[in-house]
Design a protein around this motif. Structure first.
Motif, PDB file in Angstrom:
ATOM      1  N   ASP A 102       9.291   6.497 -13.696  1.00  0.00           N
ATOM      2  CA  ASP A 102       9.357   5.239 -14.810  1.00  0.00           C
ATOM      3  C   ASP A 102      11.078   4.850 -14.692  1.00  0.00           C
ATOM      4  N   LEU A 103      11.118   3.914 -15.769  1.00  0.00           N
ATOM      5  CA  LEU A 103      12.609   3.271 -15.868  1.00  0.00           C
ATOM      6  C   LEU A 103      13.068   3.407 -17.368  1.00  0.00           C
ATOM      7  N   VAL A 104      14.378   3.571 -17.234  1.00  0.00           N
ATOM      8  CA  VAL A 104      15.124   3.765 -18.785  1.00  0.00           C
ATOM      9  C   VAL A 104      16.229   2.586 -18.952  1.00  0.00           C
ATOM     10  N   MET A 105      16.023   1.995 -20.195  1.00  0.00           N
ATOM     11  CA  MET A 105      17.157   0.888 -20.356  1.00  0.00           C
ATOM     12  C   MET A 105      17.868   1.548 -21.913  1.00  0.00           C
ATOM     13  N   ILE A 106      19.234   1.519 -21.480  1.00  0.00           N
ATOM     14  CA  ILE A 106      19.992   2.025 -22.430  1.00  0.00           C
ATOM     15  C   ILE A 106      20.992   0.855 -22.984  1.00  0.00           C
ATOM     16  N   PHE A 107      20.723   0.642 -24.194  1.00  0.00           N
ATOM     17  CA  PHE A 107      21.724  -0.321 -25.306  1.00  0.00           C
ATOM     18  C   PHE A 107      22.925   0.395 -25.680  1.00  0.00           C
ATOM     19  N   SER A 108      24.093   0.453 -25.397  1.00  0.00           N
ATOM     20  CA  SER A 108      25.092   1.268 -25.818  1.00  0.00           C
ATOM     21  C   SER A 108      26.589   0.349 -26.184  1.00  0.00           C
ATOM     22  N   CYS A 109      27.186   0.480 -27.336  1.00  0.00           N
ATOM     23  CA  CYS A 109      28.227  -0.481 -27.461  1.00  0.00           C
ATOM     24  C   CYS A 109      29.442   0.406 -26.569  1.00  0.00           C
ATOM     25  N   SER A 110      29.459   1.553 -26.663  1.00  0.00           N
ATOM     26  CA  SER A 110      30.763   2.247 -25.980  1.00  0.00           C
ATOM     27  C   SER A 110      30.228   2.669 -24.602  1.00  0.00           C
ATOM     28  N   GLY A 111      28.897   2.872 -24.335  1.00  0.00           N
ATOM     29  CA  GLY A 111      28.767   3.403 -23.068  1.00  0.00           C
ATOM     30  C   GLY A 111      29.294   4.978 -22.674  1.00  0.00           C
ATOM     31  N   SER A 112      29.523   5.650 -24.049  1.00  0.00           N
ATOM     32  CA  SER A 112      30.058   6.850 -23.961  1.00  0.00           C
ATOM     33  C   SER A 112      29.468   7.926 -24.810  1.00  0.00           C
ATOM     34  N   SER A 113      28.023   7.576 -25.152  1.00  0.00           N
ATOM     35  CA  SER A 113      27.398   8.393 -26.144  1.00  0.00           C
ATOM     36  C   SER A 113      27.186   9.651 -25.145  1.00  0.00           C
ATOM     37  N   ARG A 114      27.170  10.920 -25.890  1.00  0.00           N
ATOM     38  CA  ARG A 114      26.985  12.144 -24.901  1.00  0.00           C
ATOM     39  C   ARG A 114      25.379  12.295 -24.977  1.00  0.00           C
ATOM     40  N   GLY A 132      28.839  -2.646 -24.060  1.00  0.00           N
ATOM     41  CA  GLY A 132      30.191  -3.468 -24.338  1.00  0.00           C
ATOM     42  C   GLY A 132      31.357  -2.747 -24.085  1.00  0.00           C
ATOM     43  N   THR A 133      32.379  -2.815 -24.884  1.00  0.00           N
ATOM     44  CA  THR A 133      33.652  -2.301 -24.419  1.00  0.00           C
ATOM     45  C   THR A 133      33.826  -2.227 -22.996  1.00  0.00           C
ATOM     46  N   ASN A 134      34.616  -1.126 -22.582  1.00  0.00           N
ATOM     47  CA  ASN A 134      34.992  -0.917 -21.284  1.00  0.00           C
ATOM     48  C   ASN A 134      33.766  -0.368 -20.257  1.00  0.00           C
ATOM     49  N   GLY A 135      32.699  -0.031 -20.908  1.00  0.00           N
ATOM     50  CA  GLY A 135      31.577   0.259 -20.219  1.00  0.00           C
ATOM     51  C   GLY A 135      31.146   1.857 -20.003  1.00  0.00           C
ATOM     52  N   GLY A 136      32.602   2.664 -20.493  1.00  0.00           N
ATOM     53  CA  GLY A 136      32.242   4.089 -20.524  1.00  0.00           C
ATOM     54  C   GLY A 136      31.719   4.748 -19.229  1.00  0.00           C
ATOM     55  N   PHE A 137      31.029   5.777 -19.512  1.00  0.00           N
ATOM     56  CA  PHE A 137      30.652   6.478 -18.257  1.00  0.00           C
ATOM     57  C   PHE A 137      29.216   5.723 -17.702  1.00  0.00           C
ATOM     58  N   LEU A 138      28.685   5.020 -18.616  1.00  0.00           N
ATOM     59  CA  LEU A 138      27.361   4.281 -18.132  1.00  0.00           C
ATOM     60  C   LEU A 138      27.687   3.386 -17.047  1.00  0.00           C
ATOM     61  N   LYS A 139      28.824   2.650 -16.801  1.00  0.00           N
ATOM     62  CA  LYS A 139      29.261   1.808 -16.196  1.00  0.00           C
ATOM     63  C   LYS A 139      29.278   2.259 -14.707  1.00  0.00           C
ATOM     64  N   GLN A 140      29.563   3.514 -14.426  1.00  0.00           N
ATOM     65  CA  GLN A 140      29.487   4.195 -13.088  1.00  0.00           C
ATOM     66  C   GLN A 140      28.223   4.867 -12.917  1.00  0.00           C
ATOM     67  N   ASN A 141      27.424   5.268 -13.877  1.00  0.00           N
ATOM     68  CA  ASN A 141      26.202   6.142 -13.549  1.00  0.00           C
ATOM     69  C   ASN A 141      24.766   5.394 -13.842  1.00  0.00           C
ATOM     70  N   SER A 142      24.866   4.029 -13.805  1.00  0.00           N
ATOM     71  CA  SER A 142      23.645   3.365 -14.096  1.00  0.00           C
ATOM     72  C   SER A 142      23.196   2.641 -12.678  1.00  0.00           C
ATOM     73  N   ASP A 143      21.912   2.493 -12.423  1.00  0.00           N
ATOM     74  CA  ASP A 143      21.671   1.817 -11.422  1.00  0.00           C
ATOM     75  C   ASP A 143      21.969   0.308 -11.398  1.00  0.00           C
ATOM     76  N   LEU A 144      21.703  -0.193 -12.803  1.00  0.00           N
ATOM     77  CA  LEU A 144      22.123  -1.617 -12.654  1.00  0.00           C
ATOM     78  C   LEU A 144      22.801  -1.574 -14.291  1.00  0.00           C
ATOM     79  N   PHE A 145      23.802  -2.085 -14.270  1.00  0.00           N
ATOM     80  CA  PHE A 145      24.917  -2.388 -15.333  1.00  0.00           C
ATOM     81  C   PHE A 145      25.079  -3.625 -15.704  1.00  0.00           C
ATOM     82  N   ILE A 146      24.912  -4.150 -16.885  1.00  0.00           N
ATOM     83  CA  ILE A 146      25.042  -5.131 -17.659  1.00  0.00           C
ATOM     84  C   ILE A 146      25.989  -5.203 -18.441  1.00  0.00           C
ATOM     85  N   HIS A 147      27.367  -5.661 -18.318  1.00  0.00           N
ATOM     86  CA  HIS A 147      28.405  -5.600 -19.143  1.00  0.00           C
ATOM     87  C   HIS A 147      28.909  -6.656 -19.912  1.00  0.00           C
TER      88      HIS A 147
END
Length: 181
Positions: A102-114, A132-147
């Motif tokens: 399956d595939l997961v899509m996450i919407f997150s303002c901070s990218g850092s929610s535990r 949004g913001t600086n991308g948090g850990f989602l920036k480095q840990n997503s297969d595709l990152f939309i900033h």
């Protein structure tokens, strides 16, 4: 008296979306591929982003012909938060409901929610993140990152709605073209 004018606000939203088009196109391709394989798109978010995720998932299912589900049941989320901790509100149900492909899509303002960290660490499911913001850990840990480049949560969530609508409109267009053939 309006202190922030409509034109200024819309210009701010537009600036936050600059350079997102290539990533949005890749997201559409990933969602189409996932859908054609009969897999589920799990759409996640917290707070206002969960409301966006929920609306997006229902539109994808109804109008985009995509098997999409938002984990948004308050009793499910609060049960996991209460019994297993907030960091498990998505990991525990997804570990029982999803398939590996399956595939997961996450919407997150901070990218850092535990509550995203644990299932991201498991690494067995592709993830598209819209952040949004600086991308948090989602920036480095997503297969595709939309900033969405803004520190302003309201601007970010407005941009999330635009991105969701762009994806939906493109999927609807692909479905129309397919049905005409």
């Amino acid at each position: 008296m309006i202190r922030i004018g409509v034109s200024n606000y819309l210009a701010t939203v537009q600036r936050s979306l600059e350079n997102c088009a290539p990533s949005i196109s890749l997201a559409i391709d990933m969602i189409v591929k996932n859908s054609r394989a009969g897999r589920i798109l799990w759409v996640l978010g917290n707070g206002g982003s969960l409301a966006i995720a929920q609306h997006f998932a229902q539109d994808l299912l109804k109008l985009g012909n995509v098997r999409a589900i938002a984990i948004n049941c308050p009793s499910l989320i609060s049960a996991y938060a209460n019994d297993d901790g907030f960091e498990n509100v998505y990991f525990n149900p997804l570990s029982k409901l999803r398939t590996r492909d399956d595939l997961v899509m996450i919407f997150s303002c901070s990218g850092s929610s535990r509550n995203y960290e644990k299932f991201m660490a498991a690494g067995s499911i592709p993830i598209i993140s819209v952040v949004g913001t600086n991308g948090g850990f989602l920036k480095q840990n997503s297969d595709l990152f939309i900033h969405v480049k803004t520190p302003d949560y309201q601007v970010a969530e407005t941009a999330f709605c635009v991105i969701a609508d762009l994806i939906l409109k493109n999927l609807m267009f692909k479905n129309e073209r397919k049905s005409r053939k």
